[in-house]
Structure formats: structure tokens, C-alpha cells
Design an enzyme around this catalytic site. Structure first.
Site, PDB file in Angstrom:
ATOM      1  N   HIS A   1       0.798  -1.223   0.000  1.00 38.22           N
ATOM      2  CA  HIS A   1       0.000   0.000   0.000  1.00 38.22           C
ATOM      3  C   HIS A   1       0.841   1.289   0.000  1.00 38.22           C
ATOM      4  O   HIS A   1       0.683   2.164  -0.844  1.00 38.22           O
ATOM      5  CB  HIS A   1      -0.895   0.040   1.247  1.00 38.22           C
ATOM      6  CG  HIS A   1      -1.796  -1.124   1.416  1.00 38.22           C
ATOM      7  ND1 HIS A   1      -3.029  -1.221   0.815  1.00 38.22           N
ATOM      8  CD2 HIS A   1      -1.663  -2.260   2.142  1.00 38.22           C
ATOM      9  CE1 HIS A   1      -3.602  -2.351   1.159  1.00 38.22           C
ATOM     10  NE2 HIS A   1      -2.806  -3.005   1.967  1.00 38.22           N
TER      11      HIS A   1
HETATM   12  C1  BDR Z   1      -2.387   0.663   5.643  1.00 37.45           C
HETATM   13  O1  BDR Z   1      -2.489   0.074   6.936  1.00 37.45           O
HETATM   14  C2  BDR Z   1      -1.252  -0.406   7.360  1.00 37.45           C
HETATM   15  O2  BDR Z   1      -1.358  -1.713   7.851  1.00 37.45           O
HETATM   16  C3  BDR Z   1      -0.318  -0.322   6.186  1.00 37.45           C
HETATM   17  O3  BDR Z   1       0.989   0.027   6.610  1.00 37.45           O
HETATM   18  C4  BDR Z   1      -0.914   0.749   5.320  1.00 37.45           C
HETATM   19  O4  BDR Z   1      -0.418   2.030   5.655  1.00 37.45           O
HETATM   20  C5  BDR Z   1      -3.218  -0.143   4.691  1.00 37.45           C
HETATM   21  O5  BDR Z   1      -4.556  -0.146   5.105  1.00 37.45           O
END
Ligand code: BDR
Ligand code: CA
Length: 321
Positions: free
Chosen positions: A242
Site C-alpha cells: 500500500h
Molecule cells: C495501511 O495500513 C497499514 O497496515 C499499512 O501500513 C498501510 O499504511 C493499509 O490499510
């Protein structure tokens, strides 16, 4: 061309680590500071990981420690299931060599923003507690920020407690996110975008191979292996890197197409969509757009950028500290 001064506010985090590594591999950025917030794992670990990532990547940025818990909500869930107990998968960092700045994250962000006099780009890839605190203490902060990117929100969620209406970063501190969306113009790289940028098993294999065969542990290789195997074993989404997409969208504007809408954050704890970024696609609110929403992604380009990063670290022989 002069370098873009950037601060990355983060909760490392496997995908945060990829994001920082990607930013560090790009010669167009001057990474001024890395600031840590609670999130994927408790603050004690996101802080350690921020310092150790700088040590390992040879990243000469100031590190600032930020919030240990959300503005008002308790910090009652971490994401260590997805990111490993340490927050960085199977990587075992030693104690950091780098030491943190004496200022809290929100003062560091404000001071640097003023220093760069409107040229600083702020990228937040964790819960928005530090940014909301900076805005509460310094309401004039937005005028010093050139662009503000987040990984968070989107057109759907990933937090099962809300029936997957909320995305993790927004859900950890919905009040902070609400305040930030009310005060800042946001480039929102949300789940709809990051899911379109998913990395396949084959691409992970190529990334792993591009990291090279140095017997010493290689950070990117370990993170790639963890992401690939964890997603396969648990049927989870963490083959989606992400946070790196937010960085990539800033490095190359062909990676993500943004569309402008009014977006607000539900912070009512009683609402079944607490933590949702509600996007006014039809203009029903009558309010002007406050957010550039990431809608289309050039996945092959993103994957190529990740592969280029692997080559970069292979050539520069990065060893885990
Ligand atoms: C986001 O949540 C976290 O677990 C990840 O680092 C990312 O920033 C994705 O939903
Ligand atoms: Ca994150």
C-alpha cells in the site's frame, strides 16, 4: 533540477519500510525527516523501526518520535498479524545507532515546513495523529506545505470490525483524520488504488532475484519474501504494498490518476462506518472538492519502479543493521 524536500510520517510496518526504501532510492527527493506514529505496531516499535531503517538504508534524515496513541480513542488494535511481531516481518533489527531528534514529530514537521517556506511535501502513510496534532498546534501549517499525500481511506475498507467500511490508518484515529481532511488539501491514495497495484507472486520472485545473492541479509529481499509468503499462507492482502504506491505516485505522476471530490471522515464511534472516508462522488453535499482521490493506477509502471528499486539496492549492497 532541485530535489523535492519530503517528510514521511509513518508506522513501519512492512509496506512503510518498502515506501521509505523506494523514496530513498529516488534521486529526486531530499528526505528531510522520518516521523513515527503508533499504528501497525505500538509506538515503541515504530520508533525503533524508523531509526533502524535509516541506519540500514544509509538514509541521513532526522527522525522524530510522534504519538503513542490516537487523539482520544484508545489504541486497541495493532496490525502485527500482517506485519510480524516486530512490525518489519522476519527482519530482526539490532538496536539503532541513530538517535531521535529532541522535538516531537509535530514540532519537527512544522519547523521544517517553515524552513522550506512552502516547498515541503508531506507524505503520511500511517494513522494521522501526528499531522492532526501539528495542525492543532500550528493552524498555519497548511500554507507551508506544497502537497500533502496520504495512504489511507479509499472507496472501501479493510477493517473487519467495521464490516470493512474503514481503512486501517483512518480507523486507528478517525478524529485525527477528520480534522486533517477539514484543514488540508489531501492527495488520497486509498485502498481502491493500492488494490489495483497488487504485486503478483511472479513479480515478487523477480524482485527477490533482482535483490541479488549477497550472503548478507538484504532488507528488500527479506521484506519481499515475507510479503509473498505471508500473503500466500494467510490468504491476506499484504502482497499489496500500500504505502509504496503513495510514494510512487509522487515520484512519477503517470502512476496514479487523481479525481477531485469532497471527502469527509466519519468519526462518530457509534456509527457503523466509523473511520470511513466518505467520498461525495455525485456532488450531493454541495461542498467544494477538498481531496484528490486516487482512482486509476498504472500497475505495470508501479511494479517496474519496485523492481528498479531492488536493482538499486543490489548495486548499493544494503545490509541489515
Ligand atoms: C495501511 O495500513 C497499514 O497496515 C499499512 O501500513 C498501510 O499504511 C493499509 O490499510
Ligand atoms: Ca503504514
Amino acid at each position: 533540477m532541485s530535489k523535492i524536500p519530503v517528510i514521511i510520517d509513518c508506522d513501519p510496518g512492512v509496506d512503510d519500510s518498502f515506501a521509505i526504501a523506494l523514496a530513498n532510492s529516488y534521486s529526486g527527493f531530499d528526505i528531510v525527516a522520518i516521523t513515527a506514529v503508533e499504528g501497525n505496531v505500538p509506538a515503541v516499535l515504530t520508533r525503533k523501526n524508523a531509526l533502524c531503517l535509516c541506519d540500514t538504508l544509509g538514509l541521513n534524515a532526522t527522525v522524530g518520535f510522534g504519538a503513542e496513541k490516537p487523539l482520544v480513542r484508545p489504541y486497541f488494535r495493532d496490525a502485527s498479524v500482517t506485519h510480524g511481531e516486530s512490525g518489519v516481518g522476519t527482519v530482526q533489527f539490532k538496536n539503532p545507532i541513530k538517535t531521535p531528534d529532541s522535538r516531537p514529530a509535530w514540532e519537527l514537521i512544522y519547523d521544517e515546513a517553515v524552513k522550506y517556506n512552502g516547498e515541503l511535501v508531506l507524505v503520511a502513510i500511517g494513522p494521522l495523529t501526528n499531522i492532526a496534532t501539528a495542525l492543532r498546534r500550528h493552524p498555519d501549517l497548511p500554507k507551508y506545505i506544497k502537497k500533502f499525500y496520504i495512504m489511507g481511506g479509499g472507496t472501501f475498507g479493510n477493517v473487519t470490525a467495521t464490516g470493512a467500511k474503514a481503512e486501517f490508518n483512518i480507523w486507528v484515529d478517525p478524529l485525527a483524520a477528520k480534522e486533517v481532511f477539514e484543514k488540508m488539501e489531501v492527495y488520497m491514495v486509498g485502498l481502491n488504488a493500492t488494490h489495483s497495484a497488487a504485486i503478483t507472486e511472479e513479480d515478487f520472485d523477480e524482485m527477490i532475484s533482482l535483490c541479488g545473492n549477497d550472503p548478507k541479509s538484504n532488507l528488500i529481499k527479506e521484506l519481499s519474501k515475507f510479503s509473498k509468503f505471508n500473503s500466500l499462507e494467510n490468504g491476506q492482502d499484504n502482497h499489496i504494498i500500500h504505502d509504496a504506491l503513495a510514494i510512487a505516485s509522487l515520484m512519477n505522476e503517470d502512476v496514479v490518476d487523481f479525481e477531485d471530490y469532497f471527502v469527509w471522515v466519519e468519526d462518530n464511534e457509534e456509527a457503523d462506518n466509523v473511520g470511513e472516508t466518505v467520498i461525495d462522488f455525485n456532488g450531493q453535499s454541495g461542498k467544494p472538492a477538498n481531496c484528490h482521490v486516487a482512482m486509476k493506477v498504472n500497475q505495470p509502471l508501479f511494479v517496474q519502479m519496485m523492481k528498479n528499486m531492488c536493482k538499486f539496492y543490489n548495486e548499493n549492497n544494503i545490509t541489515i543493521n
